[in-house]
Design an enzyme around this catalytic site. Structure first.
Site, PDB file in Angstrom:
ATOM      1  CE1 TYR A  47      -4.188  -1.356  -0.281  1.00  0.00           C
ATOM      2  CE2 TYR A  47      -3.609  -2.676   1.627  1.00  0.00           C
ATOM      3  CZ  TYR A  47      -4.457  -2.401   0.579  1.00  0.00           C
ATOM      4  OH  TYR A  47      -5.570  -3.158   0.381  1.00  0.00           O
ATOM      5  CD  GLU A  81      -0.619 -30.680  10.577  1.00  0.00           C
ATOM      6  OE1 GLU A  81      -0.090 -31.803  10.583  1.00  0.00           O
ATOM      7  OE2 GLU A  81      -1.353 -30.282   9.652  1.00  0.00           O
ATOM      8  CG  ASP A 100      -3.253 -33.898  11.146  1.00  0.00           C
ATOM      9  OD1 ASP A 100      -3.394 -34.195  12.348  1.00  0.00           O
ATOM     10  OD2 ASP A 100      -3.880 -32.967  10.600  1.00  0.00           O
TER      11      ASP A 100
END
Lengths: 366, 366
Positions: free
Chosen positions: B99, B198, B250
């Site tokens: 920006y 995780e 996982d």
């Protein structure tokens, strides 16, 4: 050590559900459970309290049908699991509970949606909160920076006094998933208002610029749509400490909804709006008018944005003059802007110009 | 107060880029900038260091073409902006910098991808890190719980000593976006290893079960694919404090990649693998073998999962016997599992049985 009364009450109410089912069976009736209808038509906006609530329509879940019988069986298993957790002083994520049901044979859930929904049903029937059942979501709590001192009772029952400015790093104090009174209480507060910020980038900007000190405020990072614990934390700051809360988000329909869920509650948690909503919360921006007045860099509205804005025009939470005008202006100019777009004027602008101007206009600072 | 040497070095190297462009112009040449080619074919796996790195192929960005000239102009503006921030002791998000470029006229970026890419180019050319340029991402740092004491130099230059178990709430210590030496240093450590987790649900599970104390370890929440600051934090714990790091995720191809990015680096940050990667990190699970041995609840692999696993079979990071076997086993059984699936056996199982068994097998605990 811990204040166990809330959990005790939850156990009593859950036991009552099991007793009622038992009595029905004992009297030779086909058991059923009565719960408020969770359809959109049964949600109404409570004008007096200024929050979403369920209406009076109810439905019965009866064991006459296979599916109803299975749900009642699952309910019994879940009651048992919750009581066990309370006894053992454990808690579980909603995801863990879903996996726990692997051992429930015929009552095993086939998707997490089902177990989440049943947990919500139990909240509604007992007028307790999921937190009272020791069930918690995956979502992370948000961060807080400012001169507020809290007492957190940690996992070992030890009370820790933490000042959310002096005793933490620049990342702030992390709100835990349970912020009920037995876990967290407010000890001291030296601030004039709290500002709830949608993005991490803007939260860190206000921290770096020292806005919590220069404007005497508490900075709270919402992380997008705020978690229950974050909304509850703000509600308690507002109610118990009398602190004015303002929300500072991006300027688009989804961010307007973030403000609405903070101030008036969300449809999904309509049964506990009174615990979560902060009706006194005000919206500081980014408004459609800000986009024009501050000549902010914008993006075009997408079709989904337009649909969402149109839906908001018929949403009772946005029915006052302020929101009507802002939503119509946004639709008219067909543009949205992010809060970080204020960086167009440099890194100081948001704290030296934009926020002081807007907060003065709103009468929050003088 | 702050150790400014790193920033000084960054300024010197950035100035050198500007000087070279200036000299070329002064000698009547069309200016250009030479940078390593950032194509997949120019990334190689450094067997000695065990991490991903860029090869020797380079490309020139020349002002002969309009687009190249514009990129050089942007580079000059960005150099100026970074020097200004270092001088003012400010930092900026990558989004804010995008920006900020609104005021750069012809050098304005048309998308944030372009400004992010240029920031990475500058990292490569200067061998500095984005953090040295005071540029930071939106992403949140992760949380830490365990008996490690750090010294954080806060925004006012004050040094704060924080024990990541005794001085924080149950949510742990939040890792700030900058964890370089001038911001954060390790003071004391009383733990045998660190376990990088995780999901938030599993992190909170290990906290609640007191695994940091019972197993004498530091718990680190990765929040999915870990932020740079989280990877750098682990790297420093491993290198400076000699702490063994294990990852617990996982059991699916995406989680295997999380481990790989921690241990060997990621393609996107190949130019700074030596700063971010922890080659000594080991994978504790969930493995395909775990799914079989522990009879975990599973989901079927999707087509995307299968593709990802097949791609991993040709990825040099997964070329050893352990990974080859695990990936092939997963493809064969066509199933994946989440770490929270261990809840099938109750909330204690992961800390009373699974982790102790696996960590003993790996020789991490005895």
């Amino acid at each position: 050590m811990r204040d166990e009364r809330r959990y005790q009450r939850a156990v009593e109410r859950l036991t009552k559900i099991a007793e009622e089912i038992y009595e029905q069976l004992d009297q030779g009736q086909i058991p059923k459970m009565v719960i408020p209808l969770r359809t959109k038509s049964n949600i109404r906006f409570d004008l007096k309290k200024g929050v979403w609530k369920y209406g009076r329509a109810t439905g019965a879940r009866t064991a006459k049908k296979m599916r109803g019988a299975q749900m009642l069986l699952r309910t019994m298993y879940m009651l048992d699991f919750i009581q066990e957790m309370i006894k053992e002083n454990k808690s579980s994520t909603l995801r863990e509970m879903y996996y726990i049901s692997e051992g429930w044979e015929k009552a095993k859930f086939s998707a997490q949606d089902e177990s989440n929904m049943l947990a919500e049903d139990l909240e509604i029937v007992t007028s307790c909160m999921r937190e009272d059942f020791k069930l918690r979501p995956e979502e992370d709590g948000a961060r807080v920076m400012g001169n507020v001192t809290i007492i957190e009772t940690d996992r070992k029952g030890k009370k820790k006094k933490i000042n959310c400015r002096d005793d933490v790093g620049d990342s702030g104090y992390s709100i835990p998933y349970n912020v009920e009174k037995e876990k967290l209480s407010f000890k001291e507060l030296d601030a004039d208002f709290a500002i709830a910020i949608e993005t991490g980038g803007m939260f860190d900007r206000l921290v770096e610029n020292g806005f919590d000190e220069s404007a005497r405020c508490v900075l709270i990072h919402l992380k997008g749509q705020p978690a229950r614990s974050t909304r509850r934390f703000m509600k308690r700051l507002s109610e118990e400490m009398g602190l004015q809360v303002v929300t500072f988000t991006d300027g688009d329909p989804w961010s307007f909804r973030i403000h609405a869920s903070i101030a008036y509650g969300a449809i999904k948690t309509a049964h506990i709006s009174e615990y979560l909503a902060t009706p006194a919360a005000e919206f500081v921006g980014i408004t459609a008018t800000d986009i024009l007045n501050y000549e902010l860099p914008t993006d075009k509205l997408t079709d989904r944005d337009v649909q969402a804005l149109k839906a908001e025009l018929t949403d009772p939470r946005f029915k006052d003059h302020f929101w009507k005008t802002e939503i119509e202006t946004m639709l008219e100019m067909n543009k949205k802007a992010e809060q970080q777009a204020l960086a167009k004027y440099g890194l100081e602008y948001v704290t030296s110009t934009y926020l002081p101007e807007k907060l003065t206009e709103m009468g929050i600072i003088t």
